[in-house]
Scaffold this motif. Structure first.
Motif, short mmCIF file in Angstrom:
data_model
loop_
_atom_site.label_atom_id
_atom_site.label_comp_id
_atom_site.label_asym_id
_atom_site.label_seq_id
_atom_site.Cartn_x
_atom_site.Cartn_y
_atom_site.Cartn_z
N ASN A 1 21.37 -0.92 -9.18
CA ASN A 1 20.10 -0.27 -8.90
C ASN A 1 20.33 1.25 -8.94
OD1 ASN A 1 17.89 0.91 -7.73
ND2 ASN A 1 17.60 -0.73 -6.21
N TYR A 2 19.95 1.84 -10.05
CA TYR A 2 20.23 3.26 -10.23
C TYR A 2 19.42 4.14 -9.28
CZ TYR A 2 23.10 2.09 -14.20
OH TYR A 2 24.10 1.57 -15.00
N GLU A 3 18.31 3.59 -8.82
CA GLU A 3 17.49 4.37 -7.91
C GLU A 3 18.26 4.62 -6.60
OE1 GLU A 3 13.54 2.77 -7.70
OE2 GLU A 3 12.80 4.58 -6.73
N ILE A 4 18.97 3.57 -6.14
CA ILE A 4 19.74 3.74 -4.90
C ILE A 4 20.90 4.71 -5.13
CG2 ILE A 4 21.22 2.59 -3.22
CD1 ILE A 4 19.45 0.22 -3.31
N ILE A 5 21.53 4.60 -6.31
CA ILE A 5 22.63 5.54 -6.62
C ILE A 5 22.10 6.97 -6.56
CG2 ILE A 5 24.24 6.34 -8.40
CD1 ILE A 5 24.60 3.51 -9.31
N SER A 6 20.96 7.16 -7.17
CA SER A 6 20.35 8.49 -7.19
C SER A 6 20.05 8.98 -5.77
CB SER A 6 19.09 8.44 -8.04
OG SER A 6 18.33 9.59 -7.82
N GLN A 7 19.49 8.09 -4.96
CA GLN A 7 19.18 8.46 -3.57
C GLN A 7 20.46 8.81 -2.81
OE1 GLN A 7 17.05 5.01 -2.22
NE2 GLN A 7 15.09 5.72 -3.03
N TYR A 8 21.49 7.99 -3.04
CA TYR A 8 22.76 8.23 -2.36
C TYR A 8 23.32 9.60 -2.76
CZ TYR A 8 27.79 8.02 -1.53
OH TYR A 8 29.06 8.33 -1.14
N LEU A 9 23.32 9.90 -4.05
CA LEU A 9 23.91 11.17 -4.51
C LEU A 9 23.07 12.37 -4.08
CD1 LEU A 9 25.15 10.15 -8.06
CD2 LEU A 9 26.56 10.67 -6.07
N ASN A 10 21.78 12.15 -3.88
CA ASN A 10 20.93 13.26 -3.44
C ASN A 10 20.89 13.39 -1.92
OD1 ASN A 10 20.18 14.09 -6.01
ND2 ASN A 10 18.58 12.55 -6.13
N GLY A 11 21.68 12.56 -1.25
CA GLY A 11 21.72 12.63 0.22
C GLY A 11 20.46 12.11 0.87
N GLU A 12 19.77 11.21 0.16
CA GLU A 12 18.51 10.70 0.71
C GLU A 12 18.68 9.39 1.47
OE1 GLU A 12 16.04 12.69 -3.01
OE2 GLU A 12 16.12 10.51 -2.82
N LEU A 13 19.88 8.82 1.40
CA LEU A 13 20.13 7.60 2.18
C LEU A 13 20.63 8.00 3.55
CD1 LEU A 13 21.97 5.07 -0.21
CD2 LEU A 13 19.57 5.13 0.43
N GLU B 1 27.61 2.46 1.41
CA GLU B 1 29.02 2.87 1.36
C GLU B 1 29.95 1.66 1.49
OE1 GLU B 1 29.11 6.07 4.24
OE2 GLU B 1 28.95 7.56 2.63
N LYS B 2 29.53 0.68 2.30
CA LYS B 2 30.33 -0.53 2.45
C LYS B 2 30.38 -1.28 1.11
CE LYS B 2 30.95 -4.41 5.61
NZ LYS B 2 30.39 -5.65 5.05
N ARG B 3 29.22 -1.33 0.46
CA ARG B 3 29.18 -2.03 -0.84
C ARG B 3 30.09 -1.35 -1.86
NH1 ARG B 3 23.58 -2.34 -3.37
NH2 ARG B 3 24.78 -2.89 -5.23
N MET B 4 30.09 -0.01 -1.83
CA MET B 4 30.95 0.73 -2.77
C MET B 4 32.43 0.43 -2.52
SD MET B 4 29.70 4.46 -3.90
CE MET B 4 29.71 5.22 -2.31
N GLN B 5 32.77 0.32 -1.24
CA GLN B 5 34.17 0.03 -0.90
C GLN B 5 34.59 -1.33 -1.42
OE1 GLN B 5 34.73 0.55 3.31
NE2 GLN B 5 34.91 2.76 3.12
N GLU B 6 33.67 -2.26 -1.34
CA GLU B 6 34.00 -3.64 -1.73
C GLU B 6 33.88 -3.85 -3.23
OE1 GLU B 6 31.15 -5.61 0.67
OE2 GLU B 6 32.36 -5.47 2.49
N ASP B 7 33.04 -3.06 -3.85
CA ASP B 7 32.73 -3.28 -5.27
C ASP B 7 33.17 -2.04 -6.08
OD1 ASP B 7 31.64 -3.77 -7.71
OD2 ASP B 7 29.64 -4.34 -6.96
N SER B 8 34.37 -2.15 -6.65
CA SER B 8 34.90 -0.97 -7.34
C SER B 8 34.07 -0.62 -8.58
CB SER B 8 36.37 -1.18 -7.72
OG SER B 8 36.47 -2.29 -8.59
N ALA B 9 33.45 -1.64 -9.17
CA ALA B 9 32.61 -1.38 -10.35
C ALA B 9 31.40 -0.54 -9.96
CB ALA B 9 32.17 -2.69 -10.97
#
Lengths: 191, 253
Positions: free
Chosen positions: B5-17, B26-34
Motif C-alpha cells: 500500500n503505497y499510500e501508507i508508505i507515503s504517509q509514513y515517510l511524510n511523518g503522517e503516521l 514499523e513492526k511490519r517493516m521489521q518483520e517484512d524485509s521486502a
C-alpha cells in the motif's frame, strides 16, 4: 575523518566559484585528457567525461553533503576511468583493454567513493528513463510534488481534491517503482 | 510480502503516521524485509528526484561554467586552430610590440633579454630538502643541499655528484645536479640529465621539461625553447611561467 585540502574544489562546484573551478581544470584536466586520448577517445570525449564526473560530484556534495577525505586527483581519475570504460564497453562487442596513464594506488576510500558516485549516476539515468514511461498525468503530478510545494498546493494547481491527489501520487510512485524494479539494470544498483 | 500500500508508505515517510498506526507499520517493516526495501526505494526516488528538480537551474548554471572552461582546457584540433590563427597572433603581437615600443618605451629599451629572463625564472628555485630522506648524518649531502639552497651551484655540484654516485635513484638530487650544470653553463651535462628525466616517469618529468626549455633560453635558442615549452602538460607546476614565457617569445618574433 577530516576533510582533505582538495575539499575546496568540491565546494567550488557547489558554489559555482569560477576562479577555483579554473584552478581545478588547470590542475586536473590534463591527466584526464591524456587518459582518454590514450584509450581511443577524442578531446571531445575527454571534455564530456570530465564535465560529467564533476556534475556527479556536485550532486553528491550538494545533496548528501559529501566531504572529500582523499586527494581529488586519484578520485577524479578513477571516476573518469570508470565512466570511460563503461562507454567503451557499450561500443565494443568484445571486452575492452584499458591502459592506465597514471600509476595511482587507490586507497579504500577512493574506491568506495567512486563506486558510490557511479551508483548514483546509474540510478539517475534509470530513474529519468523510467519516469518518461509513466503516463502524462503521473509525470505532471510527481514533478509538481518534487518542486518542494505542499500537496495542498499541488492539488490546487491540478484542480483536484487534496485527498485524491495524495492517493494518486502514491499510485504513481507505485507505478514508477514497479517500472524501475522490472528493469534489468535494477539488480546492479544499490538502494 | 502482502500487497503493498503505497499510500501508507507515503504517509509514513511524510511523518503522517502516529501512535498505533505508526507502531504497527514499523513492526511490519521489521518483520517484512521486502516492505522495508520498498520503503527505502520510495524514499530514495523521492529524495533523488526532488533534488534533481529543485537544483535543476543551479546544476545547469554550473554545467554552463564547466562548458566555458572546457573550451579553454579541451581545445579541439588544437594544432590546426593555432595554425590558422598564427598569422593573426603574429600580426597582433607585432602591432602590440610597436605600440609598446613607440608609446611606452620611447627610449628603445631592450624588450627581450634571454639572460634576464633566465635569471628571472630561476630566482625562486624550490629548495632541496635533506631531512625528508632522513639523512641528517650524511654531512656530505647536507653540505650539498645547503650550498644548493644558498644558490652556490658551483660548489654544490661536486658534492651532489658524489652523493648521486652512491645512489642514482634519488631523482630530486639528480634534477638539482642538472640545474647546477645549467647554472654554470655546462649545457651538455645539464641537457643529458634533463632528457633522462623528461623521458622517464618520475615526478620530475615536467620540471625537467621546464628546465630543458630554460637551458635553451639561456643558450638563446629561442625557437627550441618555445618548442619544448609547448610540450608541457597543462597540469605542470610551471605551466603559468611557461605560458608567460611563450607569450614573451611570441611577442619577440
Amino acid at each position: 575523518m577530516s576533510a582533505h585540502q582538495d575539499q575546496q574544489y568540491i565546494e567550488a562546484l557547489v558554489d559555482n566559484n569560477n576562479l577555483l573551478l579554473k584552478e581545478l581544470y588547470e590542475k586536473f584536466s590534463g591527466k584526464i585528457r591524456n587518459m582518454i586520448l590514450k584509450n581511443n577517445g577524442t578531446i571531445a570525449d575527454a571534455a564530456d567525461i570530465f564535465q560529467d564526473a564533476l556534475l556527479d560530484i556536485y550532486q553528491r556534495a550538494k545533496d548528501k553533503g559529501f566531504v572529500l577525505t582523499c586527494p581529488l586527483d586519484a578520485y577524479l581519475y578513477l571516476v573518469c576511468k570508470n565512466k570511460w570504460i563503461n562507454k567503451l564497453n557499450k561500443k565494443a562487442s568484445s571486452g575492452v583493454t584499458f591502459a592506465d596513464t597514471e600509476g595511482y594506488n587507490y586507497g579504500e576510500d577512493v574506491f568506495n567513493n567512486a563506486a558510490i558516485l557511479q551508483n548514483q549516476h546509474n540510478r539517475n539515468i534509470l530513474l529519468a528513463h523510467k519516469f518518461k514511461e509513466l503516463g502524462e498525468g503521473c509525470r505532471e503530478l510527481l514533478e509538481l510534488s518534487w518542486t518542494g510545494i505542499s500537496m495542498m498546493e499541488v492539488a490546487k494547481k491540478l484542480q483536484n481534491s487534496y485527498s485524491y491527489i495524495k492517493k494518486k501520487k502514491s499510485e504513481c510512485m507505485g507505478k514508477l517503482i514497479a517500472l524501475v524494479k522490472k528493469s534489468p539494470e535494477f539488480a546492479n544498483l544499490q538502494w | 510480502m502482502s500487497e503493498i500500500n503505497y499510500e501508507i508508505i507515503s504517509q509514513y515517510l511524510n511523518g503522517e503516521l502516529t501512535g498505533e498506526a505508526l507502531a504497527a507499520f514499523e513492526k511490519r517493516m521489521q518483520e517484512d524485509s521486502a516492505l522495508a526495501a520498498e520503503v527505502n526505494i520510495y524514499r530514495i526516488i523521492e529524495a533523488d528526484q526532488s533534488f534533481f528538480i529543485k537544483n535543476k537551474a543551479e546544476k545547469e548554471k554550473l554545467a554552463g561554467s564547466l562548458e566555458e572552461l572546457n573550451k579553454d582546457y579541451f581545445k579541439k584540433n588544437e594544432a590546426k586552430v593555432i595554425g590558422i590563427n598564427r598569422w593573426w597572433y603574429a600580426a597582433a603581437a607585432v602591432a602590440a610590440a610597436v605600440v609598446f615600443i613607440l608609446i611606452l618605451r620611447p627610449f628603445g629599451e631592450e624588450t627581450f633579454d634571454n639572460n634576464k629572463l633566465f635569471a628571472y625564472y630561476t630566482k625562486d628555485v624550490e629548495p632541496l630538502s635533506a631531512v625528508e630522506r632522513g639523512a641528517n648524518e650524511d654531512t656530505l649531502l647536507l653540505q650539498a643541499v645547503n650550498l644548493f639552497n644558498k644558490k652556490d651551484y658551483k660548489k654544490s655540484l661536486p658534492l651532489l655528484k658524489n652523493t648521486l654516485a652512491s645512489d642514482s635513484a634519488k631523482t630530486d638530487l639528480l634534477i638539482a645536479t642538472g640545474f647546477c650544470f645549467l647554472q654554470i653553463n655546462q649545457y651538455d651535462s645539464a641537457t643529458k640529465i634533463f632528457n633522462y628525466l623528461v623521458n622517464g616517469n618520475t615526478v620530475y618529468k615536467n620540471k625537467a621539461t621546464w628546465y630543458k626549455a630554460l637551458t635553451f633560453l639561456k643558450k638563446n635558442k629561442i625557437d627550441s625553447c618555445y618548442k619544448i615549452l609547448e610540450t608541457l602538460p597543462v597540469d605542470a607546476d610551471n605551466i603559468k611561467e611557461a605560458r608567460e614565457l611563450m607569450k614573451k617569445i611570441k611577442e619577440k618574433s
